[in-house]
Scaffold this motif. Structure first.
Motif, PDB file in Angstrom:
ATOM      1  N   UNK B   9       0.836  -1.192   0.000  1.00  0.00           N
ATOM      2  CA  UNK B   9       0.000   0.000   0.000  1.00  0.00           C
ATOM      3  C   UNK B   9       0.876   1.249   0.000  1.00  0.00           C
ATOM      4  N   UNK B  13       0.775   4.081  -2.981  1.00  0.00           N
ATOM      5  CA  UNK B  13       0.437   5.480  -2.730  1.00  0.00           C
ATOM      6  C   UNK B  13       1.627   6.402  -2.939  1.00  0.00           C
ATOM      7  N   UNK B  41       3.957  20.364  -1.330  1.00  0.00           N
ATOM      8  CA  UNK B  41       4.033  20.239   0.111  1.00  0.00           C
ATOM      9  C   UNK B  41       3.170  19.084   0.610  1.00  0.00           C
ATOM     10  N   UNK B  42       1.946  19.008   0.102  1.00  0.00           N
ATOM     11  CA  UNK B  42       1.037  17.955   0.550  1.00  0.00           C
ATOM     12  C   UNK B  42       1.556  16.568   0.188  1.00  0.00           C
ATOM     13  N   UNK B  45       4.540  15.743   2.223  1.00  0.00           N
ATOM     14  CA  UNK B  45       4.083  15.526   3.587  1.00  0.00           C
ATOM     15  C   UNK B  45       3.493  14.119   3.746  1.00  0.00           C
ATOM     16  N   UNK B  46       2.698  13.711   2.780  1.00  0.00           N
ATOM     17  CA  UNK B  46       2.097  12.375   2.851  1.00  0.00           C
ATOM     18  C   UNK B  46       3.171  11.299   2.849  1.00  0.00           C
ATOM     19  N   UNK B  49       4.813  11.138   6.228  1.00  0.00           N
ATOM     20  CA  UNK B  49       3.995  10.474   7.236  1.00  0.00           C
ATOM     21  C   UNK B  49       4.017   8.962   7.074  1.00  0.00           C
ATOM     22  N   UNK B 146     -10.916  24.234  -5.947  1.00  0.00           N
ATOM     23  CA  UNK B 146     -10.812  23.036  -5.119  1.00  0.00           C
ATOM     24  C   UNK B 146     -12.181  22.624  -4.607  1.00  0.00           C
ATOM     25  N   UNK B 147     -12.975  23.624  -4.252  1.00  0.00           N
ATOM     26  CA  UNK B 147     -14.289  23.297  -3.725  1.00  0.00           C
ATOM     27  C   UNK B 147     -15.153  22.646  -4.798  1.00  0.00           C
ATOM     28  N   UNK B 149     -14.198  21.007  -7.270  1.00  0.00           N
ATOM     29  CA  UNK B 149     -13.683  19.681  -7.561  1.00  0.00           C
ATOM     30  C   UNK B 149     -14.182  18.671  -6.528  1.00  0.00           C
ATOM     31  N   UNK B 150     -14.170  19.109  -5.264  1.00  0.00           N
ATOM     32  CA  UNK B 150     -14.512  18.185  -4.189  1.00  0.00           C
ATOM     33  C   UNK B 150     -15.975  17.766  -4.263  1.00  0.00           C
ATOM     34  N   UNK B 155     -16.613   8.357  -5.508  1.00  0.00           N
ATOM     35  CA  UNK B 155     -16.029   7.429  -4.544  1.00  0.00           C
ATOM     36  C   UNK B 155     -15.341   6.301  -5.303  1.00  0.00           C
ATOM     37  N   UNK B 158     -10.311   0.442  -4.510  1.00  0.00           N
ATOM     38  CA  UNK B 158      -9.084  -0.038  -5.120  1.00  0.00           C
ATOM     39  C   UNK B 158      -9.157  -1.535  -5.374  1.00  0.00           C
TER      40      UNK B 158
END
Lengths: 120, 530
Positions: B9, B13, B41-42, B45-46, B49, B146-147, B149-150, B155, B158
């Motif tokens: 996984x 990712x 950055x995101x 960052x992922x 983590x 972004x809004x 798009x969201x 849904x 995988x």
């Protein structure tokens, strides 16, 4: 331990890990969200006992999601999941209404301690 | 905790994030004020983590330092300089290497000390803080987008890709059995059996469509790695290129998508290396110093067109012609040939392997490799070039490799399958249609002569009771040919089984299939025939 949980993190990897830790401890993960916006929607729909919330997510971040969830339900119990070096953001999230936080990488025992504090 | 179960996984990712990182870096290089820094950055960052959780030390360390640097870029505390860009690109590569080392069979850590020092040094803030005036506006726009798009975010579930492959195989076999069942049911002629067969056959059709749709993936999944390759290749060659991708959202079957990446990459490298001139040369020719390289995907009925187009030097017919004669590809004494004829020559296997030609013509390095690959995929290739103005190569590919529709044709007692992809029309052979022109047999179709190919002769069948009475008009790029057969037996879905080429004759066929009655049939390869 028991109760329902909503797990929010943009990484499927992180969600799986949190889910496994909580499920093994007896919790039921009732929902998952991959961004803040989904988290707010899912919270309203599922009313879980606990929310685990990542801070950095696309579309809407965790802090804004905490604000909106708390605004709709001041009793919401949210546990922030932060990475190292995000003290300022954690403080902001707590100010917005989050109850506690854990730091990645997760130690299962630390996560469960924090969960107990939040629910207790 | 035991993390071994999460390794797969993690890899899936992180790869997605690495692609995002590369794209965002390219966007950042183009426009320092873009929201690419946020994306970077995101993504970093992922990775930080996840790698922390997995205990991949070098990955965590590297992404942590990268994140620090990006945070400062994001807040305008340091500026995007060439040095910063280069380090970011190097770090992204290092991150990829560190991830593959950490997740390999013999996990080990990449040594990242030097890079970490470099990142730390760059993250040092200058004395005077710098600010961006455009920042507020950019942020506001991003949020709106972004809004939007969201709200439409679907849904997803995988699924291991191999399961889809298995499913597709099963449906492929099912389709064959369906045709067989239909045949048997027609012979038995029982109303209730016919009805049930019809129903089952419809359901199988639906199932097939659904699975085909699930397996469709947008071409960006492959195209997204090209901007980086183009950038690096152009840098290496000292060329300046604006790379444009169009039609990213066009969808193809997974099997085809995976196979077409290499040929397309080959064409892009070709264009950069041989088609596009150096900036000085371009300026001297009154062209803009920055060349344009365009990659386009377009849907055309049951095929997808992939086009690689450059505004470089094109192919010079004067240089190709003598060599083509020398190799015996064109009749001696020929002095004038249309551009199209020349292009036909250079894409012929064997021609382009001649190094001399590739150097002077500026095309053809591995052109036959691309042509062979595309042919194997059931597609075709078209080249258009204007000397001094540029070259466009178009690949026409079927949507899937797995199942296609074919016309079944009989010659004597043999049945052959002809893929519909290249068939323009079919008609009965009328008297006077077949004529001889310069000793060659042609079909006159609406006053136009088209080369005639008698399938009986090509496959070496003896003349029996069969009567040549039907013609299939096939078209490949701008070439046409009429295939003469005895009789048509109808259309059928075929599942192609490829076989290893044995001897010369087999190149006439691209594979074999099993017909409704269980008998095997060879699949004709129009690309060799026409």
């Amino acid at each position: 331990m028991s109760g329902t949980v909503l797990v929010c993190d943009d990484a499927l990897f992180m969600r799986s890990m949190v889910k496994d830790i909580l499920a093994q401890a007896g919790f039921t993960v009732v929902g998952e969200a991959e961004n803040g916006m989904r988290a707010v929607e899912q919270y309203a729909a599922l009313k879980p006992d606990l929310v685990t919330m990542d801070i950095i997510m696309p579309e809407m971040g965790g802090i804004e999601a905490v604000r909106q969830i708390i605004e709709a339900d001041p009793q919401a119990r949210i546990l922030m999941c932060s990475a190292m070096g995000q003290q300022a953001l954690v403080a902001e999230a707590i100010a917005a209404g989050a109850k506690d936080f854990v730091v990645k990488p997760f130690q299962p025992s630390r996560v469960l301690e924090a969960v107990q504090r939040v629910l207790g | 905790m035991d993390t071994s179960g999460y390794a797969k996984l993690f890899l899936t990712e992180s790869r997605e994030h690495l692609v995002e990182i590369n794209n965002a870096l390219l966007a950042l290089e183009r426009d320092a004020n873009s929201d690419a820094v946020d994306e970077l950055f995101r993504a970093v960052h992922s990775i930080k983590g996840m790698s922390g959780a997995m205990g991949y030390k070098s990955v965590t360390e590297l992404s942590h330092e990268l994140e620090n640097l990006l945070d400062k870029l994001r807040n305008g505390k340091i500026l995007v300089t060439t040095q910063v860009m280069d380090t970011l690109f190097t770090s992204s590569d290092a991150l990829e290497t560190a991830i593959s080392l950490a997740t390999s069979d013999k996990p080990r850590d990449l040594i990242v000390n030097t890079l970490v020092d470099q990142l730390r040094e760059l993250a040092q803030e200058p004395e005077e803080p710098q600010t961006f005036t455009a920042e507020f506006q950019v942020l506001a726009e991003t949020k709106g987008a972004a809004q939007a798009k969201a709200e439409h975010a679907p849904r997803h579930v995988r699924i291991d890709a191999r399961r889809l492959d298995n499913l597709m195989n099963a449906v492929g076999e099912l389709v064959i059995v369906r045709d067989r069942l239909t045949l048997i049911s027609a012979q038995i002629d029982d109303p209730s059996l016919s009805e049930a067969t019809l129903k089952a056959s419809q359901l199988i059709g639906n199932l097939q469509n659904e699975i085909m749709t699930i397996r469709m993936l947008p071409v960006w999944q492959v195209f997204d790695r090209f901007p980086r390759v183009v950038r690096d290749t152009a840098h290496l060659l000292g060329k300046r290129v604006e790379f444009i991708i169009e039609g990213k959202e066009i969808e193809l079957d997974r099997s085809m998508l995976e196979e077409m990446g290499e040929p397309v990459l080959h064409l892009l490298r070709n264009a950069l290396d041989h088609g596009i001139e150096l900036p000085e040369e371009r300026v001297a020719k009154d062209k803009p110093a920055v060349a344009r390289l365009t990659l386009t995907a377009e849907r055309d009925r049951s095929t997808v067109l992939i086009r690689v187009s450059d505004d470089g030097r094109g192919i010079d017919p004067d240089l190709v012609l003598p060599r083509a004669i020398e190799l015996g590809l064109i009749e001696e004494g020929t002095t004038t040939l249309s551009d199209e004829d020349l292009i036909r020559v250079i894409s012929r296997p064997g021609f382009s392997t001649a190094k001399k030609i590739t150097d002077i013509s500026g095309r053809g390095v591995g052109f036959d490799i691309v042509a062979t690959r595309v042919r194997a995929l059931g597609g075709s290739l078209e080249v258009r070039s204007v000397p001094g103005r540029g070259t466009t190569v178009t690949l026409r590919l079927p949507l899937t490799l797995a199942i296609s529709r074919a016309l079944l044709a009989r010659v004597e007692e043999e049945v052959y399958a002809i893929p519909l992809t290249h068939i323009v029309e079919t008609f009965s052979l009328a008297p006077g249609m077949l004529q001889h022109v310069k000793g060659r047999e042609v079909l006159v179709i609406r006053d136009e002569p088209v080369p005639a190919i008698r399938l009986r002769d090509r496959v070496g069948l003896q003349k029996g009771n069969g009567q040549s009475s039907q013609v299939v008009l096939m078209e490949l790029a701008d070439r046409r040919a009429g295939l003469v057969v005895d009789e048509f037996l109808g259309q059928q879905e075929i599942v192609m089984k490829q076989f290893d080429a044995v001897g010369e004759d087999s190149s006439l066929f691209s594979g074999a299939t099993i017909l409704g009655d269980g008998a095997p049939a060879l699949i004709i390869d129009p690309t060799t025939l026409v």
